[in-house]
Motif scaffolding. Sequence first.
Motif, PDB file in Angstrom:
ATOM      1  N   ALA A   1      34.587  12.267  11.514  1.00 54.02           N
ATOM      2  CA  ALA A   1      35.584  13.309  11.647  1.00 54.02           C
ATOM      3  C   ALA A   1      35.228  14.285  12.812  1.00 54.02           C
ATOM      4  N   ILE A   2      36.139  14.861  13.448  1.00 53.31           N
ATOM      5  CA  ILE A   2      35.926  15.812  14.384  1.00 53.31           C
ATOM      6  C   ILE A   2      36.159  17.426  14.161  1.00 53.31           C
ATOM      7  N   SER A   3      37.268  17.383  13.328  1.00 46.79           N
ATOM      8  CA  SER A   3      37.566  18.591  12.654  1.00 46.79           C
ATOM      9  C   SER A   3      38.209  18.369  11.242  1.00 46.79           C
ATOM     10  N   TYR A   4      38.436  19.417  10.501  1.00 43.72           N
ATOM     11  CA  TYR A   4      38.966  19.559   9.251  1.00 43.72           C
ATOM     12  C   TYR A   4      40.157  20.667   9.176  1.00 43.72           C
TER      13      TYR A   4
ATOM     14  N   SER B   1      40.385  11.566  17.020  1.00 42.31           N
ATOM     15  CA  SER B   1      41.426  11.155  17.903  1.00 42.31           C
ATOM     16  C   SER B   1      42.036   9.807  17.549  1.00 42.31           C
ATOM     17  N   GLY B   2      41.713   9.088  16.223  1.00 44.76           N
ATOM     18  CA  GLY B   2      42.251   8.171  15.636  1.00 44.76           C
ATOM     19  C   GLY B   2      43.349   8.524  14.717  1.00 44.76           C
ATOM     20  N   GLY B   3      43.167   9.505  14.234  1.00 43.60           N
ATOM     21  CA  GLY B   3      44.245  10.203  13.145  1.00 43.60           C
ATOM     22  C   GLY B   3      43.848  10.946  12.300  1.00 43.60           C
ATOM     23  N   THR B   4      44.716  11.398  11.201  1.00 47.92           N
ATOM     24  CA  THR B   4      44.162  12.101  10.030  1.00 47.92           C
ATOM     25  C   THR B   4      43.941  11.483   8.698  1.00 47.92           C
ATOM     26  N   SER B   5      42.736  11.873   7.997  1.00 49.19           N
ATOM     27  CA  SER B   5      42.788  11.149   6.827  1.00 49.19           C
ATOM     28  C   SER B   5      43.698  11.704   5.729  1.00 49.19           C
ATOM     29  N   ASP B   6      43.858  10.940   4.548  1.00 51.05           N
ATOM     30  CA  ASP B   6      44.487  11.512   3.498  1.00 51.05           C
ATOM     31  C   ASP B   6      43.673  12.763   3.060  1.00 51.05           C
ATOM     32  N   TRP B   7      44.554  13.582   2.544  1.00 55.49           N
ATOM     33  CA  TRP B   7      43.943  14.906   1.740  1.00 55.49           C
ATOM     34  C   TRP B   7      42.996  14.420   0.722  1.00 55.49           C
ATOM     35  N   SER B   8      42.111  15.333   0.519  1.00 55.78           N
ATOM     36  CA  SER B   8      40.714  15.019  -0.575  1.00 55.78           C
ATOM     37  C   SER B   8      41.486  15.408  -1.763  1.00 55.78           C
ATOM     38  N   SER B   9      40.893  15.018  -2.934  1.00 55.44           N
ATOM     39  CA  SER B   9      41.223  15.351  -4.261  1.00 55.44           C
ATOM     40  C   SER B   9      41.656  16.966  -4.626  1.00 55.44           C
TER      41      SER B   9
END
Length: 203
Positions: A57-60, A105-113
């Motif tokens: 992760a680079i940012s949240y 730069s590869g994208g965004t994760s799913d949301w956490s719980s």
Amino acid sequence: YWCVNASNDGGTSAWSGVWNFTTIPLPPSRPTLASPSDGVTGIPIKLTLSWYASDGAISYQVQVSIDSTFSTTVVNKSGITDTSYSVSGLSNYRLYYWRVNASNSGGTSDWSSIWHFMTIIAAPTLVSPSKEANGLSTRLTLSWNASGGATSYRLQVSTDSLFSTTYVDTSRLAGNSYFVSRLTNNMTYYWRVNASKTAETSD
């Protein structure tokens, strides 16, 4: 790294210069929430939300909502480079939901719980008698403003501003006033009130 040469009947050229490129990383893993714990109550209206770092992760991005579907948000902050975020301006005695995702730069994760917490009941505001009032009767009514969500109040009266001893200490008051009698003449008294609902108690 990559390079090229060329060939014909006369032979093969030297290699070109070597260039390089880097492919995009995998999107980060979804964050795991840390604090405040899921379902906790009595949370201050100014607090810090925290979570564990996601690999890569680079940012949240943090969202806080009064709606579990997050159709509207009271906080929607992206570009956070730390694993915590301070939130203020929440309302007393309200249920809030929160979640976090992670990006690179590869994208965004799913949301956490999705976790939730309940903010603390507001402390009562004293009304009467006014602060540092003088010349009052030894029999008087103390009153305060109702706190949203409260079902009972506790009142303390003392001759000591630290309340190490109390002249009145009564709880489970349903209303927002209390009559006090048999006070001592020419004596300074201090008083304070808190509010409760089930196991919740305000400052």
